[in-house]
Design an enzyme around this catalytic site. Structure first.
Site, PDB file in Angstrom:
ATOM      1  N   HIS A 206       0.858  -1.199   0.000  1.00  0.00           N
ATOM      2  CA  HIS A 206       0.000   0.000   0.000  1.00  0.00           C
ATOM      3  C   HIS A 206       0.892   1.247   0.000  1.00  0.00           C
ATOM      4  O   HIS A 206       1.932   1.264   0.672  1.00  0.00           O
ATOM      5  CB  HIS A 206      -0.863  -0.023   1.265  1.00  0.00           C
ATOM      6  CG  HIS A 206      -2.157   0.721   1.132  1.00  0.00           C
ATOM      7  ND1 HIS A 206      -2.220   2.058   0.800  1.00  0.00           N
ATOM      8  CD2 HIS A 206      -3.430   0.319   1.286  1.00  0.00           C
ATOM      9  CE1 HIS A 206      -3.482   2.434   0.776  1.00  0.00           C
ATOM     10  NE2 HIS A 206      -4.243   1.408   1.059  1.00  0.00           N
TER      11      HIS A 206
ATOM     12  N   GLY B 145       0.357  -4.961   1.421  1.00  0.00           N
ATOM     13  CA  GLY B 145      -0.774  -5.064   0.480  1.00  0.00           C
ATOM     14  C   GLY B 145      -0.366  -5.700  -0.837  1.00  0.00           C
ATOM     15  O   GLY B 145      -1.191  -6.230  -1.564  1.00  0.00           O
TER      16      GLY B 145
ATOM     17  N   TYR C  29      -5.433  -4.728  10.166  1.00  0.00           N
ATOM     18  CA  TYR C  29      -5.686  -5.452   8.923  1.00  0.00           C
ATOM     19  C   TYR C  29      -7.195  -5.598   8.721  1.00  0.00           C
ATOM     20  O   TYR C  29      -7.966  -5.609   9.671  1.00  0.00           O
ATOM     21  CB  TYR C  29      -5.016  -6.833   8.981  1.00  0.00           C
ATOM     22  CG  TYR C  29      -4.444  -7.284   7.661  1.00  0.00           C
ATOM     23  CD1 TYR C  29      -3.899  -6.365   6.764  1.00  0.00           C
ATOM     24  CD2 TYR C  29      -4.424  -8.614   7.289  1.00  0.00           C
ATOM     25  CE1 TYR C  29      -3.358  -6.769   5.563  1.00  0.00           C
ATOM     26  CE2 TYR C  29      -3.891  -9.038   6.075  1.00  0.00           C
ATOM     27  CZ  TYR C  29      -3.361  -8.096   5.214  1.00  0.00           C
ATOM     28  OH  TYR C  29      -2.825  -8.500   4.012  1.00  0.00           O
TER      29      TYR C  29
HETATM   30  C1  LCV Z   1       4.994   4.668  -0.138  1.00  0.00           C
HETATM   31  C2  LCV Z   1       7.123   3.847  -0.487  1.00  0.00           C
HETATM   32  C3  LCV Z   1       6.724   2.562  -0.031  1.00  0.00           C
HETATM   33  C4  LCV Z   1       5.360   2.400   0.368  1.00  0.00           C
HETATM   34  N1  LCV Z   1       4.542   3.475   0.309  1.00  0.00           N
HETATM   35  O1  LCV Z   1      13.949   1.518  -1.446  1.00  0.00           O
HETATM   36  O2  LCV Z   1      -0.217  -4.588   4.625  1.00  0.00           O
HETATM   37  S1  LCV Z   1      -0.359  -3.388   5.461  1.00  0.00           S
HETATM   38  O3  LCV Z   1      -1.555  -3.415   6.295  1.00  0.00           O
HETATM   39  O4  LCV Z   1       0.849  -3.096   6.204  1.00  0.00           O
HETATM   40  C5  LCV Z   1      -0.537  -2.071   4.314  1.00  0.00           C
HETATM   41  C6  LCV Z   1      -0.983  -0.814   5.018  1.00  0.00           C
HETATM   42  C7  LCV Z   1       0.717  -1.875   3.564  1.00  0.00           C
HETATM   43  O5  LCV Z   1       0.892  -2.477   2.523  1.00  0.00           O
HETATM   44  O6  LCV Z   1       1.661  -1.035   4.086  1.00  0.00           O
HETATM   45  C8  LCV Z   1       2.893  -0.909   3.367  1.00  0.00           C
HETATM   46  C9  LCV Z   1       3.776  -2.093   3.741  1.00  0.00           C
HETATM   47  N2  LCV Z   1       5.055  -1.992   3.015  1.00  0.00           N
HETATM   48  C10 LCV Z   1       6.255  -1.971   3.630  1.00  0.00           C
HETATM   49  O7  LCV Z   1       6.360  -2.052   4.867  1.00  0.00           O
HETATM   50  C11 LCV Z   1       7.481  -1.831   2.757  1.00  0.00           C
HETATM   51  C12 LCV Z   1       8.024  -0.392   2.917  1.00  0.00           C
HETATM   52  N3  LCV Z   1       9.176  -0.203   2.014  1.00  0.00           N
HETATM   53  C13 LCV Z   1      10.395  -0.749   2.315  1.00  0.00           C
HETATM   54  O8  LCV Z   1      10.594  -1.476   3.292  1.00  0.00           O
HETATM   55  C14 LCV Z   1      11.487  -0.475   1.326  1.00  0.00           C
HETATM   56  O9  LCV Z   1      11.085   0.631   0.526  1.00  0.00           O
HETATM   57  C15 LCV Z   1      11.726  -1.688   0.402  1.00  0.00           C
HETATM   58  C16 LCV Z   1      12.389  -2.835   1.227  1.00  0.00           C
HETATM   59  C17 LCV Z   1      10.416  -2.171  -0.219  1.00  0.00           C
HETATM   60  C18 LCV Z   1      12.696  -1.247  -0.736  1.00  0.00           C
HETATM   61  O10 LCV Z   1      13.837  -0.663  -0.147  1.00  0.00           O
HETATM   62  P1  LCV Z   1      14.804   0.220  -1.057  1.00  0.00           P
HETATM   63  O11 LCV Z   1      15.943   0.597  -0.183  1.00  0.00           O
HETATM   64  O12 LCV Z   1      15.044  -0.478  -2.335  1.00  0.00           O
HETATM   65  P2  LCV Z   1      13.590   2.756  -0.483  1.00  0.00           P
HETATM   66  O13 LCV Z   1      13.151   2.285   0.839  1.00  0.00           O
HETATM   67  O14 LCV Z   1      14.669   3.764  -0.584  1.00  0.00           O
HETATM   68  O15 LCV Z   1      12.264   3.318  -1.211  1.00  0.00           O
HETATM   69  C19 LCV Z   1      12.373   4.025  -2.434  1.00  0.00           C
HETATM   70  C20 LCV Z   1      11.276   5.075  -2.404  1.00  0.00           C
HETATM   71  O16 LCV Z   1      10.006   4.406  -2.407  1.00  0.00           O
HETATM   72  C21 LCV Z   1       9.239   4.836  -1.291  1.00  0.00           C
HETATM   73  C22 LCV Z   1      10.258   5.262  -0.252  1.00  0.00           C
HETATM   74  O17 LCV Z   1       9.653   6.173   0.658  1.00  0.00           O
HETATM   75  C23 LCV Z   1      11.310   5.921  -1.125  1.00  0.00           C
HETATM   76  O18 LCV Z   1      10.823   7.200  -1.477  1.00  0.00           O
HETATM   77  P3  LCV Z   1      11.852   8.467  -1.484  1.00  0.00           P
HETATM   78  O19 LCV Z   1      12.837   8.140  -2.567  1.00  0.00           O
HETATM   79  O20 LCV Z   1      10.967   9.628  -1.756  1.00  0.00           O
HETATM   80  O21 LCV Z   1      12.489   8.498  -0.100  1.00  0.00           O
HETATM   81  N4  LCV Z   1       8.426   3.733  -0.780  1.00  0.00           N
HETATM   82  C24 LCV Z   1       8.832   2.471  -0.546  1.00  0.00           C
HETATM   83  N5  LCV Z   1       7.818   1.744  -0.080  1.00  0.00           N
HETATM   84  N6  LCV Z   1       4.877   1.223   0.782  1.00  0.00           N
HETATM   85  N7  LCV Z   1       6.276   4.903  -0.543  1.00  0.00           N
END
Ligand code: LCV
Length: 259
Positions: A64, A108, A138
């Site tokens: 999400h 999500g 959830y």
């Molecule tokens: C917005 C993002 C996101 C993101 N949203 O790259 O299932 S529930 O109930 O939890 C539901 C509510 C849900 O699905 O929640 C989201 C759950 N997702 C996560 O917890 C994953 C969050 N993301 C990460 O852990 C990392 O981004 C991963 C491991 C996926 C990739 O890591 P990596 O180092 O390759 P970055 O973290 O640097 O992310 C690159 C850009 O994408 C945005 C993040 O904020 C960053 O933006 P900026 O470049 O502006 O800083 N981003 C990543 N995930 N779910 N934005």
């Protein structure tokens, strides 16, 4: 710029999520393009759809789009939430939707992948269900999907730890159908699709819908429903839910206080 690339050959459509800089976070915009593509494919009576990300990605979908989650006091995963709309669109699409998975599938993103009819992943793929990490309540549909797919102790481990599980474990659990190497996965998935589109589209469409209806056939009383909605409200009204959102936005670890 389009967040999704689509193509079709014969009666097989492909939808490629292509928002690399946000790791295919499921924003309203990205979801809108996927559902538009599904509607177009349905109008053209395509008989199978592949949902994927570009070859070689490290992240299939980051889940999400957290920046679009409402602040506390509003259900973040209600019926009309765009993620729920996408899950239903996949489940109700009248032909097989196959998830071709490379990289990490988060939150999500797992719901979207598990809404697909078949999941084929590379060995490096991982699956993480993350509401507890964010302090999110959830939704019941998401929990039912998990209950229908995996044994309860495993669903609880995934939900309570919010840690990724590897494709090998997902295969053992029956969450995914096959593991194929990065070189093999594309021809394998399209080979499966070709087998399906050679069969009766009407028979398949009806069996898919019957299975969806049977899987969701859990009678709950209004009292039970209201109790569960009340439980979820205590979460999205909480300090911890807001703290989870703030921590994500401020790129820091959350401090949950249980209130
Ligand atoms: C917005 C993002 C996101 C993101 N949203 O790259 O299932 S529930 O109930 O939890 C539901 C509510 C849900 O699905 O929640 C989201 C759950 N997702 C996560 O917890 C994953 C969050 N993301 C990460 O852990 C990392 O981004 C991963 C491991 C996926 C990739 O890591 P990596 O180092 O390759 P970055 O973290 O640097 O992310 C690159 C850009 O994408 C945005 C993040 O904020 C960053 O933006 P900026 O470049 O502006 O800083 N981003 C990543 N995930 N779910 N934005």
């Amino acid at each position: 710029m389009s967040l999704v690339l689509t193509e079709s050959h014969d009666t097989i459509g492909t939808i490629m999520m292509n928002h690399a800089q946000k790791r295919n976070a499921l924003s309203e915009a990205l979801i809108g393009e996927i559902t538009t593509a599904l509607k177009a494919f349905q109008t053209r009576h395509l008989r199978a759809v592949i949902l994927r990300a570009p070859a070689g990605v490290k992240v299939w979908s980051a889940g999400h789009d957290v920046s679009e989650l409402p602040n506390r006091g509003r259900d973040p995963l209600g019926w009309s939430d765009s993620l729920r709309v996408l899950v239903r669109a996949i489940q109700e699409f009248p032909a097989p939707v196959i998830a071709l998975i490379e990289g990490g599938v988060w939150g999500g993103g797992c719901e979207v992948a598990m809404a697909c009819d078949l999941l084929i992943a590379t060995p490096e793929a991982t699956f993480a269900i993350t509401p507890a990490k964010l302090g999110v309540p959830y939704n019941l549909g998401g929990l039912l999907t998990l209950m229908n797919m995996i044994p309860l102790p495993v669903a609880k481990e995934m939900l309570f730890t919010a840690q990724p599980i590897p494709a090998s474990q997902a295969l053992n659990l029956g969450i995914i159908n096959h593991i194929k190497s990065a070189e093999e996965i594309e021809p394998f998935v399209y080979g499966l699709a070709k087998q399906m589109v050679a069969n009766s589209p009407l028979s398949i469409a009806v069996m898919k819908e019957e299975l969806r209806l049977l899987a969701s056939a859990h009678a709950i009383t209004p009292e039970l429903f209201e109790r569960m909605q009340g439980l979820r409200r205590t979460v999205y009204d909480s300090h911890d839910y807001q703290e989870g959102l703030n921590a994500f936005r401020e790129k820091r670890k959350p401090t949950f206080e249980g209130r």
